[in-house]
Design a protein around this motif. Structure first.
Motif, mmCIF file in Angstrom:
data_model
loop_
_atom_site.group_PDB
_atom_site.id
_atom_site.type_symbol
_atom_site.label_atom_id
_atom_site.label_comp_id
_atom_site.label_asym_id
_atom_site.label_seq_id
_atom_site.Cartn_x
_atom_site.Cartn_y
_atom_site.Cartn_z
ATOM 1 N N ALA A 1 36.367 60.284 43.737
ATOM 2 C CA ALA A 1 37.091 61.018 44.796
ATOM 3 C C ALA A 1 36.171 62.078 45.411
ATOM 4 N N THR A 2 35.388 62.744 44.567
ATOM 5 C CA THR A 2 34.455 63.775 45.053
ATOM 6 C C THR A 2 33.426 63.150 45.995
ATOM 7 N N HIS A 3 32.892 61.998 45.579
ATOM 8 C CA HIS A 3 31.829 61.368 46.384
ATOM 9 C C HIS A 3 32.382 60.831 47.710
ATOM 10 N N ILE A 4 33.594 60.302 47.651
ATOM 11 C CA ILE A 4 34.218 59.764 48.876
ATOM 12 C C ILE A 4 34.442 60.895 49.891
ATOM 13 N N LEU A 5 35.006 61.972 49.387
ATOM 14 C CA LEU A 5 35.306 63.106 50.269
ATOM 15 C C LEU A 5 34.026 63.703 50.849
ATOM 16 N N ARG A 6 33.039 63.905 49.979
ATOM 17 C CA ARG A 6 31.772 64.500 50.435
ATOM 18 C C ARG A 6 31.117 63.618 51.493
ATOM 19 N N THR A 7 31.103 62.305 51.223
ATOM 20 C CA THR A 7 30.420 61.385 52.131
ATOM 21 C C THR A 7 31.110 61.365 53.492
ATOM 22 N N GLU A 8 32.432 61.308 53.467
ATOM 23 C CA GLU A 8 33.151 61.291 54.741
ATOM 24 C C GLU A 8 32.847 62.559 55.539
ATOM 25 N N ARG A 9 32.883 63.707 54.874
ATOM 26 C CA ARG A 9 32.655 64.962 55.595
ATOM 27 C C ARG A 9 31.212 65.084 56.084
ATOM 28 N N LEU A 10 30.262 64.591 55.303
ATOM 29 C CA LEU A 10 28.861 64.612 55.772
ATOM 30 C C LEU A 10 28.749 63.765 57.041
ATOM 31 N N ARG A 11 29.423 62.603 57.038
ATOM 32 C CA ARG A 11 29.391 61.721 58.226
ATOM 33 C C ARG A 11 30.018 62.399 59.430
ATOM 34 N N ASN A 12 30.990 63.267 59.169
ATOM 35 C CA ASN A 12 31.639 63.975 60.275
ATOM 36 C C ASN A 12 30.838 65.185 60.732
ATOM 37 N N GLY A 13 29.682 65.416 60.076
ATOM 38 C CA GLY A 13 28.798 66.475 60.543
ATOM 39 C C GLY A 13 28.904 67.785 59.781
ATOM 40 N N ASP A 14 29.747 67.843 58.747
ATOM 41 C CA ASP A 14 29.803 69.078 57.959
ATOM 42 C C ASP A 14 28.567 69.179 57.070
ATOM 43 N N SER A 15 28.187 70.408 56.720
ATOM 44 C CA SER A 15 27.009 70.567 55.862
ATOM 45 C C SER A 15 27.431 70.459 54.394
ATOM 46 N N LEU A 16 26.454 70.121 53.551
ATOM 47 C CA LEU A 16 26.713 70.052 52.101
ATOM 48 C C LEU A 16 27.230 71.406 51.603
ATOM 49 N N SER A 17 26.669 72.497 52.137
ATOM 50 C CA SER A 17 27.114 73.841 51.725
ATOM 51 C C SER A 17 28.597 74.044 52.015
ATOM 52 N N GLU A 18 29.005 73.690 53.236
ATOM 53 C CA GLU A 18 30.429 73.858 53.597
ATOM 54 C C GLU A 18 31.310 73.014 52.687
ATOM 55 N N ILE A 19 30.878 71.792 52.474
ATOM 56 C CA ILE A 19 31.706 70.858 51.700
ATOM 57 C C ILE A 19 31.840 71.340 50.257
ATOM 58 N N MET A 20 30.721 71.727 49.650
ATOM 59 C CA MET A 20 30.786 72.163 48.244
ATOM 60 C C MET A 20 31.613 73.439 48.126
ATOM 61 N N GLY A 21 31.511 74.307 49.142
ATOM 62 C CA GLY A 21 32.327 75.529 49.134
ATOM 63 C C GLY A 21 33.812 75.180 49.122
ATOM 64 N N ASP A 22 34.183 74.202 49.933
ATOM 65 C CA ASP A 22 35.594 73.803 50.000
ATOM 66 C C ASP A 22 36.039 73.109 48.716
#
Ligand code: GDP
Length: 323
Positions: free
Chosen positions: A103-124
């Motif tokens: 679930a973590t990898h799916i969410l992270r990957t989708e958000r990276l594809r949408n242009g969010d940064s790894l920092s933003e995603i990990m913070g969330d």
């Protein structure tokens, strides 16, 4: 838990399991958002089209109280149904991904594809798990650790997981590091830190990539905060993983003093284990302050005690400088 204004601002540099344990101990001392954990991303890779960040996730799950206590990585009580189904298709499944972990990898990957940064995603994700500490990737840009061995230049997961870190490592490269940018929150955390802690992580494949991000080492050295490192080597051996074998194959003394010598240019205080107290003189001879305590973290109480000790030696060092 929110920290009082008198608690120190702490930056911890961490890899995976060893780093996550001390980061958790630091969180348990009640630092709240005054704790920033800067995590290695050199082990990140793509599998089944998913962006996997092994060290970030180990710190995420550990701080979130979800980590598998047996392995130190992955989610406690996770199942392997997807992993087994991939095996049914004849896929070579040497890297285990649990179902909850996916679930973590799916969410992270989708958000990276949408242009969010790894920092933003990990913070969330950290916020989603109720973590107060700031979880900061060392960079948002791609960096890939590669290891030169007798079997050729290996990708990190090929070396570490598939070949079970059995190869002697002769040289290490961080592909992409020259173009990697230091995230603003990492630089700011270093500038305002009261103590910088180098967690007991692998010096070569967990700590070195973080220090190699252009500008990071300079910001750390420019910071007035003392740098306190906890040795990942106890009694001449690693608690787990290839740190001891790497010290040997890369030409260093396989001991806490060997790690201290490797860190001498940027570490002020070296924390070594009680079983290594006979090495204290060797570490001091390097021009470092040495502090001796029990450093094996087997329980939450051990983690908290080592963290509190580390903060205390940092505070003493700060006071000694001010005086
Ligand atoms: P990895 O990426 O999961 O291998 O994790 P790290 O790089 O963060 O940590 C690996 C290092 O942590 C190894 O060298 C271990 O010896 C060290 N380590 C693990 N647990 C402990 C512990 O409880 N105490 C100390 N002092 N070191 C530890």
């Amino acid at each position: 838990m929110s920290a009082g204004d008198d608690s120190p601002r702490v930056v911890a540099l961490a890899g995976g399991v060893g780093g996550a344990k001390l980061a958790h101990g630091l969180a348990l001392t009640g630092l709240g958002e005054r704790l920033s954990v800067v995590v290695n991303t050199g082990d990140d890779f793509t599998l089944y089209g998913l962006h996997i960040s092994p060290d970030l996730d180990t710190v995420l799950y550990t701080l979130g109280g979800l980590a598998n206590p047996e392995t130190g990585w992955g989610v406690a009580g996770d199942t392997l149904i997807t992993h087994e189904m991939l095996g049914e298709y004849g896929i070579e499944t040497w890297f285990m991904l649990g179902d909850k972990d996916l679930a973590t990898h799916i969410l992270r990957t989708e958000r990276l594809r949408n242009g969010d940064s790894l920092s933003e995603i990990m913070g969330d994700l950290a916020q989603g798990l109720g973590i107060n500490a700031r979880l900061l990737p060392m960079t948002d840009d791609p960096v890939a650790t590669k290891l030169a061995t007798d079997a050729g230049l290996l990708d990190f997961q090929e070396y570490f997981v598939r070949r079970r870190h059995g190869d002697d490592v002769h040289r290490i490269e961080f592909d992409g590091i020259d173009a990697a940018r230091l995230p603003e929150p990492v630089g700011a955390a270093l500038d305002s830190a009261d103590v910088i802690v180098i967690c007991p992580s692998n010096p070569f494949v967990s700590v070195d990539p973080i220090l190699a991000v252009p500008g990071l080492r300079e910001r750390m050295l420019a910071s007035p905060a003392p740098v306190v490192a906890v040795s990942p080597i106890i009694g001449g051996a690693a608690v787990k993983g290839p740190a001891a074998q790497m010290l040997a194959s890369l030409g260093h003394d396989v001991s806490a003093a060997g790690v201290a010598a490797y860190y001498r240019e940027f570490v002020d205080v070296m924390v070594i284990d009680t079983v290594d107290k006979n090495l204290a003189g060797d570490v001091e001879a390097l021009g470092m302050t040495v502090a001796v305590t029990d450093t094996l973290m087997q329980s939450d109480a051990d983690r908290r005690a080592l963290a509190a000790f580390t903060l205390e030696v940092g505070r003493s060092q700060r006071l000694a400088r001010a005086g």
